[in-house]
Design an enzyme around this catalytic site. Structure first.
Site, PDB file in Angstrom:
ATOM      1  N   LYS A 109      26.308  11.399  11.879  1.00 38.30           N
ATOM      2  CA  LYS A 109      27.723  11.083  11.903  1.00 38.30           C
ATOM      3  C   LYS A 109      28.216  10.851  13.329  1.00 38.30           C
ATOM      4  O   LYS A 109      29.203  10.156  13.557  1.00 38.30           O
ATOM      5  CB  LYS A 109      28.521  12.252  11.292  1.00 38.30           C
ATOM      6  CG  LYS A 109      28.183  12.521   9.864  1.00 38.30           C
ATOM      7  CD  LYS A 109      28.955  13.768   9.373  1.00 38.30           C
ATOM      8  CE  LYS A 109      28.513  14.142   7.988  1.00 38.30           C
ATOM      9  NZ  LYS A 109      28.962  15.498   7.639  1.00 38.30           N
ATOM     10  N   GLY A 110      27.555  11.480  14.298  1.00 40.76           N
ATOM     11  CA  GLY A 110      28.066  11.519  15.670  1.00 40.76           C
ATOM     12  C   GLY A 110      28.371  10.166  16.290  1.00 40.76           C
ATOM     13  O   GLY A 110      29.249  10.056  17.135  1.00 40.76           O
ATOM     14  N   GLU A 129      23.737   5.485  19.299  1.00 43.63           N
ATOM     15  CA  GLU A 129      23.668   6.941  19.126  1.00 43.63           C
ATOM     16  C   GLU A 129      24.757   7.609  19.974  1.00 43.63           C
ATOM     17  O   GLU A 129      25.209   7.045  20.973  1.00 43.63           O
ATOM     18  CB  GLU A 129      22.249   7.366  19.560  1.00 43.63           C
ATOM     19  CG  GLU A 129      21.973   8.825  19.733  1.00 43.63           C
ATOM     20  CD  GLU A 129      21.875   9.608  18.433  1.00 43.63           C
ATOM     21  OE1 GLU A 129      22.833   9.549  17.639  1.00 43.63           O
ATOM     22  OE2 GLU A 129      20.879  10.317  18.239  1.00 43.63           O
ATOM     23  N   ASP A 130      25.166   8.802  19.573  1.00 44.80           N
ATOM     24  CA  ASP A 130      26.185   9.512  20.350  1.00 44.80           C
ATOM     25  C   ASP A 130      25.613  10.095  21.642  1.00 44.80           C
ATOM     26  O   ASP A 130      26.147   9.884  22.722  1.00 44.80           O
ATOM     27  CB  ASP A 130      26.853  10.611  19.496  1.00 44.80           C
ATOM     28  CG  ASP A 130      25.856  11.583  18.853  1.00 44.80           C
ATOM     29  OD1 ASP A 130      24.628  11.407  19.008  1.00 44.80           O
ATOM     30  OD2 ASP A 130      26.313  12.522  18.174  1.00 44.80           O
ATOM     31  N   ASP A 172      19.441  14.036  23.941  1.00 44.51           N
ATOM     32  CA  ASP A 172      19.199  15.356  24.502  1.00 44.51           C
ATOM     33  C   ASP A 172      17.684  15.486  24.701  1.00 44.51           C
ATOM     34  O   ASP A 172      17.146  14.898  25.635  1.00 44.51           O
ATOM     35  CB  ASP A 172      19.783  16.351  23.480  1.00 44.51           C
ATOM     36  CG  ASP A 172      19.767  17.782  23.911  1.00 44.51           C
ATOM     37  OD1 ASP A 172      20.709  18.208  24.576  1.00 44.51           O
ATOM     38  OD2 ASP A 172      18.813  18.491  23.558  1.00 44.51           O
ATOM     39  N   LYS A 222      21.627  13.286  28.441  1.00 45.90           N
ATOM     40  CA  LYS A 222      21.310  14.492  29.220  1.00 45.90           C
ATOM     41  C   LYS A 222      19.832  14.410  29.590  1.00 45.90           C
ATOM     42  O   LYS A 222      18.983  15.028  28.932  1.00 45.90           O
ATOM     43  CB  LYS A 222      21.544  15.741  28.366  1.00 45.90           C
ATOM     44  CG  LYS A 222      22.991  16.000  28.009  1.00 45.90           C
ATOM     45  CD  LYS A 222      23.177  17.432  27.520  1.00 45.90           C
ATOM     46  CE  LYS A 222      23.393  17.496  26.051  1.00 45.90           C
ATOM     47  NZ  LYS A 222      23.710  18.837  25.529  1.00 45.90           N
ATOM     48  N   ASP A 248      30.297  16.885  17.332  1.00 43.96           N
ATOM     49  CA  ASP A 248      30.917  18.030  16.652  1.00 43.96           C
ATOM     50  C   ASP A 248      30.418  19.373  17.161  1.00 43.96           C
ATOM     51  O   ASP A 248      29.397  19.470  17.844  1.00 43.96           O
ATOM     52  CB  ASP A 248      30.612  17.963  15.151  1.00 43.96           C
ATOM     53  CG  ASP A 248      29.164  18.355  14.840  1.00 43.96           C
ATOM     54  OD1 ASP A 248      28.260  17.873  15.555  1.00 43.96           O
ATOM     55  OD2 ASP A 248      28.951  19.153  13.915  1.00 43.96           O
ATOM     56  N   ARG A 256      35.024  16.355  16.099  1.00 43.83           N
ATOM     57  CA  ARG A 256      34.608  14.960  16.322  1.00 43.83           C
ATOM     58  C   ARG A 256      35.802  14.089  16.707  1.00 43.83           C
ATOM     59  O   ARG A 256      35.653  13.056  17.344  1.00 43.83           O
ATOM     60  CB  ARG A 256      33.985  14.372  15.048  1.00 43.83           C
ATOM     61  CG  ARG A 256      32.683  15.013  14.633  1.00 43.83           C
ATOM     62  CD  ARG A 256      32.020  14.191  13.535  1.00 43.83           C
ATOM     63  NE  ARG A 256      31.032  14.951  12.790  1.00 43.83           N
ATOM     64  CZ  ARG A 256      29.775  15.135  13.160  1.00 43.83           C
ATOM     65  NH1 ARG A 256      29.342  14.612  14.289  1.00 43.83           N
ATOM     66  NH2 ARG A 256      28.935  15.826  12.428  1.00 43.83           N
TER      67      ARG A 256
HETATM   68  P1  5GP Z   1      17.890  15.157  20.490  1.00 44.05           P
HETATM   69  O1  5GP Z   1      17.012  14.854  19.312  1.00 44.05           O
HETATM   70  O2  5GP Z   1      17.932  14.080  21.538  1.00 44.05           O
HETATM   71  O3  5GP Z   1      17.536  16.502  21.106  1.00 44.05           O
HETATM   72  O4  5GP Z   1      19.332  15.423  19.941  1.00 44.05           O
HETATM   73  C1  5GP Z   1      20.097  14.449  19.425  1.00 44.05           C
HETATM   74  C2  5GP Z   1      21.165  15.014  18.546  1.00 44.05           C
HETATM   75  O5  5GP Z   1      21.466  16.392  18.823  1.00 44.05           O
HETATM   76  C3  5GP Z   1      22.447  14.255  18.803  1.00 44.05           C
HETATM   77  O6  5GP Z   1      22.526  13.100  18.027  1.00 44.05           O
HETATM   78  C4  5GP Z   1      23.484  15.289  18.470  1.00 44.05           C
HETATM   79  O7  5GP Z   1      23.746  15.274  17.088  1.00 44.05           O
HETATM   80  C5  5GP Z   1      22.852  16.614  18.838  1.00 44.05           C
HETATM   81  N1  5GP Z   1      23.257  17.052  20.198  1.00 44.05           N
HETATM   82  C6  5GP Z   1      22.503  17.089  21.309  1.00 44.05           C
HETATM   83  N2  5GP Z   1      23.232  17.530  22.362  1.00 44.05           N
HETATM   84  C7  5GP Z   1      24.471  17.757  21.885  1.00 44.05           C
HETATM   85  C8  5GP Z   1      25.689  18.215  22.499  1.00 44.05           C
HETATM   86  O8  5GP Z   1      25.801  18.506  23.693  1.00 44.05           O
HETATM   87  N3  5GP Z   1      26.774  18.317  21.674  1.00 44.05           N
HETATM   88  C9  5GP Z   1      26.724  18.017  20.337  1.00 44.05           C
HETATM   89  N4  5GP Z   1      27.852  18.143  19.642  1.00 44.05           N
HETATM   90  N5  5GP Z   1      25.602  17.579  19.744  1.00 44.05           N
HETATM   91  C10 5GP Z   1      24.494  17.454  20.514  1.00 44.05           C
END
Ligand code: 5GP
Length: 182
Positions: free
Chosen positions: A45-46, A101-102, A105, A133, A161, A167
């Site tokens: 959803k992000g 993508e939002d 990470d 990040k 969120d 959101r």
């Molecule tokens: P990744 O797979 O890159 O570790 O994480 C991606 C997903 O984790 C993002 O699409 C998001 O939903 C969530 N996420 C990662 N960091 C954050 C953050 O700082 N805040 C929020 N709300 N969601 C995050």
């Protein structure tokens, strides 16, 4: 001070900074995909707030769709296990795909999604993330378009969120620790 701002430790990007960021990305994407069949795929959803701004900043006749994924784990940490909840329903073989993508990470979610679309033989697959990040990266994936590089903190707002809420916060904020440490 509005009610939502009590969840906010500090504002990382205000409305104007986000608008400038989207405008810059839209102009770059317009330039890069001119004359090409661009298909934007938003990760729900992000990604929905960013997607709705970004498509209006792209001056090309784009097609678009949405996927939904969920990553198992607690609400402020990602587990790396991705489950596809909603897929797209068109073939990709004649399209240039841009995943929207939002936030990136660890990179695990996007690595999984990118590989899934690459397997469907589109003309190309690229990634556009609103926020990145890079310090947190656990797998080798670099987004092609990045709105803003942010520090290693849990952020909310602009589509992101905390436990389903926040959101709709128009700024990107660092979530107050007391909210999740209570
Ligand atoms: P990744 O797979 O890159 O570790 O994480 C991606 C997903 O984790 C993002 O699409 C998001 O939903 C969530 N996420 C990662 N960091 C954050 C953050 O700082 N805040 C929020 N709300 N969601 C995050």
């Amino acid at each position: 001070m509005n009610d939502l701002s009590r969840y906010c430790e500090r504002v990382l990007l205000n409305k104007q900074e986000i608008a400038d960021m989207v405008k810059r990305l839209g102009a770059q994407i317009t330039k890069d995909y001119e004359g090409k069949k661009l298909f934007l795929i938003c990760v729900l959803k992000g990604g929905f707030v960013f997607m709705s701004d970004l498509v209006r900043a792209i001056d090309l006749p784009v097609d678009m769709d949405f996927i939904a994924v969920s990553s198992y784990g607690s609400s402020t940490k990602t587990s790396g296990v991705v489950r596809l909840l909603k897929d797209i329903d068109k073939p990709l073989n004649d399209k240039h795909v841009l995943i929207v993508e939002d936030i990136m990470d660890s990179g695990l979610t996007l690595k999984y999604i990118k590989a899934m679309f690459e397997n469907r033989s589109p003309l190309s697959v690229k990634v556009c993330t609103a926020f990145d990040k890079p310090e947190r990266r656990r797998v080798d994936i670099t987004p092609d378009y990045v709105g803003a590089v942010i520090p290693d903190e849990y952020v909310v707002g602009y589509g992101l969120d905390y436990d389903g809420i926040l959101r709709n916060l128009p700024e990107l904020c660092v979530l107050k620790r007391s909210v999740y440490e209570d």
